[in-house]
Design a protein around this motif. Structure first.
Motif, PDB file in Angstrom:
ATOM      1  N   ARG A 180       0.841  -1.194   0.000  1.00 46.08           N
ATOM      2  CA  ARG A 180       0.000   0.000   0.000  1.00 46.08           C
ATOM      3  C   ARG A 180       0.879   1.248   0.000  1.00 46.08           C
ATOM      4  N   LEU A 181       0.273   2.339  -0.399  1.00 46.26           N
ATOM      5  CA  LEU A 181       0.931   3.642  -0.398  1.00 46.26           C
ATOM      6  C   LEU A 181       0.510   4.372   0.865  1.00 46.26           C
ATOM      7  N   GLU A 182       1.472   4.631   1.775  1.00 45.97           N
ATOM      8  CA  GLU A 182       1.164   5.235   3.062  1.00 45.97           C
ATOM      9  C   GLU A 182       1.805   6.609   3.193  1.00 45.97           C
ATOM     10  N   LEU A 183       1.109   7.495   3.902  1.00 45.51           N
ATOM     11  CA  LEU A 183       1.666   8.790   4.260  1.00 45.51           C
ATOM     12  C   LEU A 183       2.452   8.603   5.557  1.00 45.51           C
ATOM     13  N   THR A 184       3.760   8.729   5.493  1.00 44.60           N
ATOM     14  CA  THR A 184       4.610   8.362   6.620  1.00 44.60           C
ATOM     15  C   THR A 184       5.656   9.422   6.902  1.00 44.60           C
ATOM     16  N   TYR A 189      14.974  13.179   5.739  1.00 43.02           N
ATOM     17  CA  TYR A 189      14.994  14.457   6.451  1.00 43.02           C
ATOM     18  C   TYR A 189      14.727  14.240   7.939  1.00 43.02           C
ATOM     19  N   ASN A 190      13.667  13.464   8.233  1.00 39.88           N
ATOM     20  CA  ASN A 190      13.398  13.136   9.630  1.00 39.88           C
ATOM     21  C   ASN A 190      14.480  12.226  10.206  1.00 39.88           C
ATOM     22  N   ALA A 191      15.069  11.388   9.354  1.00 39.89           N
ATOM     23  CA  ALA A 191      16.163  10.532   9.827  1.00 39.89           C
ATOM     24  C   ALA A 191      17.353  11.376  10.280  1.00 39.89           C
ATOM     25  N   THR A 192      17.608  12.472   9.568  1.00 40.19           N
ATOM     26  CA  THR A 192      18.701  13.366   9.952  1.00 40.19           C
ATOM     27  C   THR A 192      18.371  14.078  11.258  1.00 40.19           C
ATOM     28  N   LEU A 193      17.123  14.545  11.412  1.00 35.98           N
ATOM     29  CA  LEU A 193      16.711  15.196  12.659  1.00 35.98           C
ATOM     30  C   LEU A 193      16.793  14.229  13.836  1.00 35.98           C
ATOM     31  N   ALA A 194      16.321  12.993  13.631  1.00 33.88           N
ATOM     32  CA  ALA A 194      16.354  12.002  14.710  1.00 33.88           C
ATOM     33  C   ALA A 194      17.789  11.654  15.085  1.00 33.88           C
ATOM     34  N   ALA A 195      18.648  11.519  14.091  1.00 29.91           N
ATOM     35  CA  ALA A 195      20.053  11.205  14.375  1.00 29.91           C
ATOM     36  C   ALA A 195      20.715  12.331  15.156  1.00 29.91           C
ATOM     37  N   ALA A 196      20.397  13.575  14.798  1.00 23.31           N
ATOM     38  CA  ALA A 196      20.957  14.717  15.526  1.00 23.31           C
ATOM     39  C   ALA A 196      20.512  14.691  16.983  1.00 23.31           C
ATOM     40  N   GLU A 214      15.122  13.296  23.959  1.00 25.27           N
ATOM     41  CA  GLU A 214      14.614  11.919  23.944  1.00 25.27           C
ATOM     42  C   GLU A 214      13.177  11.886  23.428  1.00 25.27           C
ATOM     43  N   HIS A 215      12.370  12.880  23.821  1.00 24.96           N
ATOM     44  CA  HIS A 215      10.993  12.958  23.339  1.00 24.96           C
ATOM     45  C   HIS A 215      10.960  13.196  21.827  1.00 24.96           C
ATOM     46  N   LEU A 216      11.843  14.068  21.334  1.00 28.47           N
ATOM     47  CA  LEU A 216      11.901  14.316  19.894  1.00 28.47           C
ATOM     48  C   LEU A 216      12.286  13.045  19.146  1.00 28.47           C
ATOM     49  N   ALA A 217      13.273  12.316  19.662  1.00 23.46           N
ATOM     50  CA  ALA A 217      13.706  11.086  19.002  1.00 23.46           C
ATOM     51  C   ALA A 217      12.574  10.060  18.953  1.00 23.46           C
ATOM     52  N   ALA A 221      10.611   8.450  15.620  1.00 21.81           N
ATOM     53  CA  ALA A 221      10.893   7.028  15.406  1.00 21.81           C
ATOM     54  C   ALA A 221       9.677   6.321  14.798  1.00 21.81           C
ATOM     55  N   PRO A 222       9.927   5.220  14.074  1.00 23.12           N
ATOM     56  CA  PRO A 222      11.249   4.690  13.696  1.00 23.12           C
ATOM     57  C   PRO A 222      11.777   5.374  12.441  1.00 23.12           C
TER      58      PRO A 222
END
Length: 428
Positions: A180-184, A189-196, A214-217, A221-222
Motif C-alpha cells: 500500500r501507499l502510506e503517508l509516513t 529528512y526526519n532521519a537526519t533530525l532524529a540522528a541529531a 529523547e521525546h523528539l527522538a 521514530a522509527p
C-alpha cells in the motif's frame, strides 16, 4: 554514563599543563592523550582542509589552538571548547556569539532565540545551546510535520491495499501479502533530525534538555540511518530548512561510530579565519545595499606570456563598473608595542590597488578589546600606510555581543556609518 569534562582553550593562547590534566581526568596515560589529539587533528584537517594541526602541544604539555574554534570531542570523557581569539572565554555570552556566527557562516541563517540564549548562559555549555536551538526550531514547525508517501509491504487478513494475488490461494501464516501507499514520517529528512537528537543526548549537561531530545527522538521514530549525502529539502517543507541545516551540522560534526566507539566527526567547529572573511563580506553587503559588493572579484595585475595574472581581494565595492574601494578580511596583526599591519599585507594590498585602479584599501581585523572600550559594531583605525596616492588602513571592529537582541543589526549599522562616505576618502 560517563561524566564529560570540559577543557576551555582560547585560540592563539597557550593553556599550560593541559596534557597531564586530561590524562588525569580521562584515567589514561599522557602518551594516549597525545595519540587522541593526533586523531582529533586528522579529523579537523579532513573537514576544514587544513594541512597543519589545528591544536598543537609543547614539550611541557601546553596546548594551543590556531585557526579553529567551537566544540571538539577528544574522547568519551573530554570535550574541548575553543573560543576564537576575538571572543572572551570568561564572558557568559561567548558561546551564544560563537554559535550565531557559526550557523550564519555555515548555513546563512540567524538562529538565536532570546529565550534559548538567556537559558543557556546559565547552563554554560555549547552543546546545550545547539540542542535547545534545534528543539526550538523543530517546535516551531511541529504542526507541519515532514511527511511523504511511501510504498510499504506487509501481511494482513483484512484486505486494504494491493494484494499479491498468488497469496490468495496460499496465504502466509499472518495473512495475505499486501502493498500500500502510506503517508509516513520515514524519510531522510526526519532521519537526519532524529540522528541529531540521538547524538546530542549524551553531549548536553542539562537534564531537561536531554528529556526533550529523547521525546523528539521518540516522536520521529522509527527512522532509517541518516543518509551519507543529505538530499535537498522539498520546497513544500521550506519552513524546516533551518532545523534541517542545523541537524546536518550536528550529524556531520558530532558523529559517533557506536560499533567502534570512535568519533567520526571533529565537533561543532568552524575555521576562524574563513568565518571572519564570510562575516565581513555579509556585513558589508548588507550595509551597502545600493552598491555592488563582490567577493573574490578577479582583477588583472599583469600577464605571464599571453595569460593574464589575477589577484583577488576579499571584497570589491563598485558603483557600476567603477571600483569605489577595496576591503580585505585579515585575522592576525603584527603585535609589538601596538598592533600594526604586517609588511606582507602592505605588499599584497598594493598589488590589489594597482590591479583594480583603486586608491583605498581597508584591512578588516576582529577586535580583541573589551566591549566597554570598543562597543559592538564600532570601527576604529589602528594603523595607516600612505604610498603615493594610495592609502592602506588597518581597521578593527567589535563583534562581542553579536547574539544580543539586535546585535547583528548593530554590526551592519556600524559598517554603514564607516563605509557610506565618498569613495575617495573613507574615514574610520
Amino acid at each position: 554514563m560517563n561524566i564529560i569534562e570540559r577543557i576551555t582553550l582560547q585560540e592563539l593562547k597557550e593553556r599550560p599543563h593541559t596534557t597531564s590534566e586530561i590524562a588525569q581526568k580521562s584515567e589514561i596515560t599522557e602518551a594516549e592523550v597525545i595519540f587522541q589529539l593526533r586523531d582529533l587533528n586528522e579529523r579537523v584537517k579532513k573537514l576544514l582542509g587544513y594541512k597543519e594541526d589545528a591544536i598543537t602541544v609543547t614539550s611541557a604539555g601546553a596546548w594551543r589552538a590556531d585557526g579553529v574554534a567551537g566544540l571538539l570531542r577528544l574522547n568519551s570523557r573530554i570535550e574541548l571548547e575553543v573560543a576564537p581569539k576575538f571572543l572572551n572565554p570568561y564572558s557568559q555570552t561567548w558561546r551564544s556569539d560563537f554559535f550565531l556566527l557559526a550557523v550564519l557562516v555555515k548555513t546563512g541563517h540567524l538562529l538565536i532565540h532570546d529565550d534559548i540564549r538567556a537559558d543557556t548562559q546559565e547552563r554554560g555549555d555549547l552543546a546545550t545551546l545547539v540542542a535547545r536551538s534545534l528543539l526550538a526550531l523543530v517546535e516551531e514547525n511541529s504542526r507541519r510535520p515532514i511527511r511523504g508517501y511511501k510504498r510499504t509491504q506487509g501481511t494482513e487478513f483484512s484486505i486494504d491495499g494491493d494484494v499479491e494475488w498468488d497469496t490468495l490461494t496460499l496465504p502466509e501464516p499472518d495473512g495475505f501479502v499486501l502493498s500500500r501507499l502510506e503517508l509516513t514520517r520515514q524519510n531522510p529528512y526526519n532521519a537526519t533530525l532524529a540522528a541529531a537528537a540521538h547524538i546530542l543526548i549524551p553531549e548536553v549537561e542539562d537534564g531537561d534538555t536531554q528529556v526533550q531530545l529523547e521525546h523528539l527522538a521518540r516522536t520521529l521514530a522509527p527512522q532509517p540511518a541518516p543518509p551519507t549525502v543529505f538530499p535537498p529539502l522539498p520546497p513544500r517543507h521550506h519552513s524546516w530548512q533551518q532545523s534541517y541545516d542545523l541537524a546536518q551540522l550536528v550529524v556531520a560534526g558530532l558523529g559517533l561510530d557506536l560499533k567502534g566507539g570512535t568519533f567520526t566527526g571533529p565537533g561543532f567547529i568552524l575555521s576562524t579565519w574563513a568565518a571572519w572573511q564570510a562575516l565581513c563580506e555579509e556585513i558589508v553587503r548588507r550595509a551597502l545595499p545600493n552598491r555592488a559588493v563582490v567577493g573574490q572579484k578577479k582583477w588583472i595585475i599583469g600577464r605571464r606570456g599571453t595569460n593574464p595574472v589575477y589577484v583577488n581581494p576579499d571584497i570589491s565595492v563598485l558603483t557600476g563598473a567603477k571600483v569605489d574601494f577595496l576591503l580585505d578580511a585579515k585575522y592576525k596583526t603584527r603585535v609589538e608595542r601596538k598592533s600594526s599591519i604586517a609588511s606582507t599585507d602592505v605588499y599584497e594590498s598594493l598589488a590589489f590597488l594597482k590591479a583594480a585602479n583603486a586608491t583605498y584599501m581597508g584591512l578588516l581585523y576582529p577586535s580583541t578589546q573589551d566591549p566597554s572600550d570598543l562597543p559592538l559594531g564600532k570601527w576604529t583605525t589602528f594603523d595607516e600606510v600612505v604610498i603615493d596616492h594610495m592609502t592602506i588602513e588597518g581597521i578593527e571592529f567589535q563583534i562581542q555581543g553579536l547574539a544580543h537582541r539586535g546585535g547583528f543589526d548593530r554590526l551592519v549599522e556600524g559598517a554603514r556609518a564607516a563605509l557610506f562616505l565618498p569613495p575617495a576618502s573613507p574615514t574610520f
